[in-house]
Design a protein around this motif. Structure first.
Motif, short mmCIF file in Angstrom:
data_model
loop_
_atom_site.label_atom_id
_atom_site.label_comp_id
_atom_site.label_asym_id
_atom_site.label_seq_id
_atom_site.Cartn_x
_atom_site.Cartn_y
_atom_site.Cartn_z
N MET A 71 50.50 51.37 67.01
CA MET A 71 50.15 52.02 65.75
C MET A 71 48.66 51.83 65.47
O MET A 71 48.09 50.81 65.82
CB MET A 71 50.97 51.42 64.60
CG MET A 71 52.46 51.73 64.68
SD MET A 71 53.38 51.04 63.28
CE MET A 71 53.22 49.29 63.66
N SER A 72 48.07 52.81 64.81
CA SER A 72 46.64 52.76 64.54
C SER A 72 46.35 52.39 63.09
O SER A 72 45.35 52.79 62.53
CB SER A 72 45.99 54.11 64.87
OG SER A 72 46.67 55.17 64.22
N PHE A 73 47.24 51.62 62.49
CA PHE A 73 47.00 51.11 61.14
C PHE A 73 47.52 49.69 61.05
O PHE A 73 48.32 49.24 61.87
CB PHE A 73 47.69 51.98 60.07
CG PHE A 73 49.19 51.95 60.13
CD1 PHE A 73 49.91 50.95 59.47
CD2 PHE A 73 49.91 52.89 60.85
CE1 PHE A 73 51.29 50.90 59.52
CE2 PHE A 73 51.29 52.86 60.91
CZ PHE A 73 51.98 51.86 60.24
N GLN A 74 47.02 48.98 60.03
CA GLN A 74 47.48 47.62 59.76
C GLN A 74 47.81 47.49 58.28
O GLN A 74 47.12 48.07 57.43
CB GLN A 74 46.41 46.59 60.13
CG GLN A 74 46.13 46.49 61.62
CD GLN A 74 45.14 45.38 61.94
OE1 GLN A 74 44.20 45.14 61.19
NE2 GLN A 74 45.36 44.68 63.04
N ILE A 75 48.84 46.72 57.99
CA ILE A 75 49.21 46.44 56.60
C ILE A 75 48.72 45.05 56.25
O ILE A 75 48.98 44.07 56.95
CB ILE A 75 50.73 46.51 56.40
CG1 ILE A 75 51.28 47.89 56.77
CG2 ILE A 75 51.08 46.16 54.96
CD1 ILE A 75 50.90 48.99 55.82
N MET A 76 48.01 44.97 55.13
CA MET A 76 47.58 43.70 54.56
C MET A 76 48.44 43.43 53.33
O MET A 76 48.37 44.17 52.34
CB MET A 76 46.09 43.77 54.18
CG MET A 76 45.56 42.52 53.49
SD MET A 76 43.84 42.73 52.89
CE MET A 76 42.91 42.57 54.43
N GLY A 77 49.27 42.42 53.39
CA GLY A 77 50.15 42.10 52.28
C GLY A 77 49.46 41.24 51.25
O GLY A 77 48.74 40.30 51.58
N VAL A 78 49.67 41.54 49.97
CA VAL A 78 49.01 40.85 48.87
C VAL A 78 49.81 39.61 48.49
O VAL A 78 50.99 39.70 48.14
CB VAL A 78 48.87 41.77 47.65
CG1 VAL A 78 48.22 41.02 46.49
CG2 VAL A 78 48.07 43.01 48.00
N VAL A 79 49.15 38.45 48.53
CA VAL A 79 49.77 37.20 48.10
C VAL A 79 48.90 36.63 46.98
O VAL A 79 47.95 35.87 47.22
CB VAL A 79 49.90 36.19 49.26
CG1 VAL A 79 50.62 34.93 48.78
CG2 VAL A 79 50.65 36.81 50.44
N ASN A 80 49.19 37.03 45.75
CA ASN A 80 48.43 36.56 44.60
C ASN A 80 48.96 35.19 44.15
O ASN A 80 50.15 35.03 43.91
CB ASN A 80 48.55 37.54 43.44
CG ASN A 80 47.70 38.78 43.64
OD1 ASN A 80 46.60 38.71 44.20
ND2 ASN A 80 48.19 39.92 43.18
N VAL A 81 48.06 34.23 44.03
CA VAL A 81 48.42 32.90 43.54
C VAL A 81 47.66 32.68 42.23
O VAL A 81 46.86 31.77 42.09
CB VAL A 81 48.09 31.81 44.58
CG1 VAL A 81 48.86 30.53 44.24
CG2 VAL A 81 48.43 32.25 46.00
N THR A 82 47.91 33.59 41.30
CA THR A 82 47.19 33.59 40.03
C THR A 82 48.17 33.83 38.89
O THR A 82 49.18 34.51 39.08
CB THR A 82 46.12 34.70 40.00
OG1 THR A 82 46.78 35.96 40.19
CG2 THR A 82 45.09 34.50 41.09
N PRO A 83 47.86 33.35 37.70
CA PRO A 83 48.73 33.62 36.56
C PRO A 83 48.44 34.94 35.86
O PRO A 83 49.19 35.35 34.98
CB PRO A 83 48.43 32.44 35.62
CG PRO A 83 47.00 32.11 35.91
CD PRO A 83 46.81 32.36 37.38
N ASP A 84 47.35 35.63 36.25
CA ASP A 84 46.88 36.76 35.46
C ASP A 84 46.55 38.01 36.27
O ASP A 84 45.83 38.88 35.78
CB ASP A 84 45.66 36.35 34.63
CG ASP A 84 44.50 35.84 35.50
OD1 ASP A 84 44.74 35.53 36.68
OD2 ASP A 84 43.38 35.75 34.98
N SER A 85 47.07 38.14 37.49
CA SER A 85 46.83 39.37 38.23
C SER A 85 47.55 40.53 37.54
O SER A 85 48.60 40.34 36.91
CB SER A 85 47.32 39.23 39.68
OG SER A 85 46.50 38.34 40.38
N PHE A 86 47.02 41.73 37.66
CA PHE A 86 47.53 42.86 36.88
C PHE A 86 48.96 43.22 37.25
O PHE A 86 49.72 43.70 36.41
CB PHE A 86 46.61 44.09 37.06
CG PHE A 86 46.86 44.86 38.34
CD1 PHE A 86 47.70 45.96 38.35
CD2 PHE A 86 46.26 44.47 39.54
CE1 PHE A 86 47.93 46.66 39.52
CE2 PHE A 86 46.48 45.17 40.70
CZ PHE A 86 47.32 46.27 40.70
#
Length: 274
Positions: A1-16
């Protein structure tokens, strides 16, 4: 595949989107492992929210949030540290990160570029107008695509002057970072102009407010809109997709990838000959 997925791992109390959902290290590690199982090849760990209006986080607090999570995810997938601070990047790399995602493109802490160069790390340089606290206060551009392209060109040159290898650099137009709805849509329409810079483009539209304003959907109901932007961005030359909903976006991009591969010389991804 010619794409990559970057998964979001937020370790914050206030991400939207998911602020506080994974602010416990064990929960964040479990979440990251789930994202990897769903298809994320990069896990982007962040301990400081960059939502509009967000206040800065002291380095000590950011370190406390992210280091254990990075260590827990190392070996699960490639780990990226989402930070603008040298001291946080240093600790995260010691814990197993191999990618630095800096929303300020090395402007906040210029020494971060030399560190990336010394450690031979991959990095993402993003466009942002101002800083998180002020970026959505009446953002203006002469031409948003041309202005963002000039910024990314300059920041890539600054990074290479600091010793970062060009092949280690990825670029992010910063959808939602100091942009109106119209700016975001124009960037998506003309993304090929940024792809012409020759570096992988990272796109982060996941669950963002401009999608809610278009669709009328709550932040938890914006997966279809996110998918639409990712597929359009992929067709226009993007290759890395920073998302919360990995499985859904990965499936959509697999179909897009299979389709684009069969297109007859009409796609930006197809080399035309005369």
């Amino acid at each position: 595949m010619s794409f990559q997925i970057m998964g979001v791992v937020n370790v914050t109390p206030d991400s939207f989107s998911d602020g506080g959902a994974f602010d416990d290290a064990a929960q964040a590690v479990d979440h990251g492992r789930r994202l990897a199982a769903e298809g994320a090849v990069i896990l982007d760990v962040g301990g400081e929210s960059t939502r509009p209006g967000a206040a800065p986080v002291p380095a000590e607090e950011e370190l406390e949030r992210v280091v254990g999570v990075v260590r827990g995810l190392a070996g699960t997938a490639r780990v990226s540290i989402d930070t603008m601070k040298l001291v946080v990047a240093e600790a995260a790399v010691d814990a197993g990160a191999s990618y630095v995602n800096d929303v300020t493109a090395f402007r906040h802490d210029p020494e971060l570029a030399a560190f990336v160069a010394d450690k031979d790390l991959d990095c993402c340089l993003m466009h942002m107008l101002g800083e998180p606290r002020t970026m959505q206060r009446d953002p203006r551009y002469t031409d948003v695509v041309s202005d963002v392209k000039a910024f990314l060109t300059e920041r890539m040159a600054a990074a290479t002057r600091a010793g970062v290898k060009e092949e280690r650099i990825q670029l992010d137009p910063g959808i939602g970072f100091g942009k109106t709805i119209e700016h975001n849509l124009e960037l998506l329409r003309r993304l090929q102009e940024l792809a012409d810079l020759g570096r992988p483009l990272v796109i982060g539209t996941s669950r963002k407010s401009f999608l809610g304003k278009i669709t009328g959907r709550d932040v938890t109901e914006r997966v279809p809109a996110t998918i639409a932007t990712c597929v359009m961005a992929y067709e226009r030359g993007a290759s890395v997709f920073r998302v919360h909903d990995v499985a859904a976006v990965a499936d959509a991009l697999k179909v897009a990838d299979a389709t684009v591969a069969g297109w007859p010389m009409t796609s930006p991804r197809t080399t035309t000959t005369t």
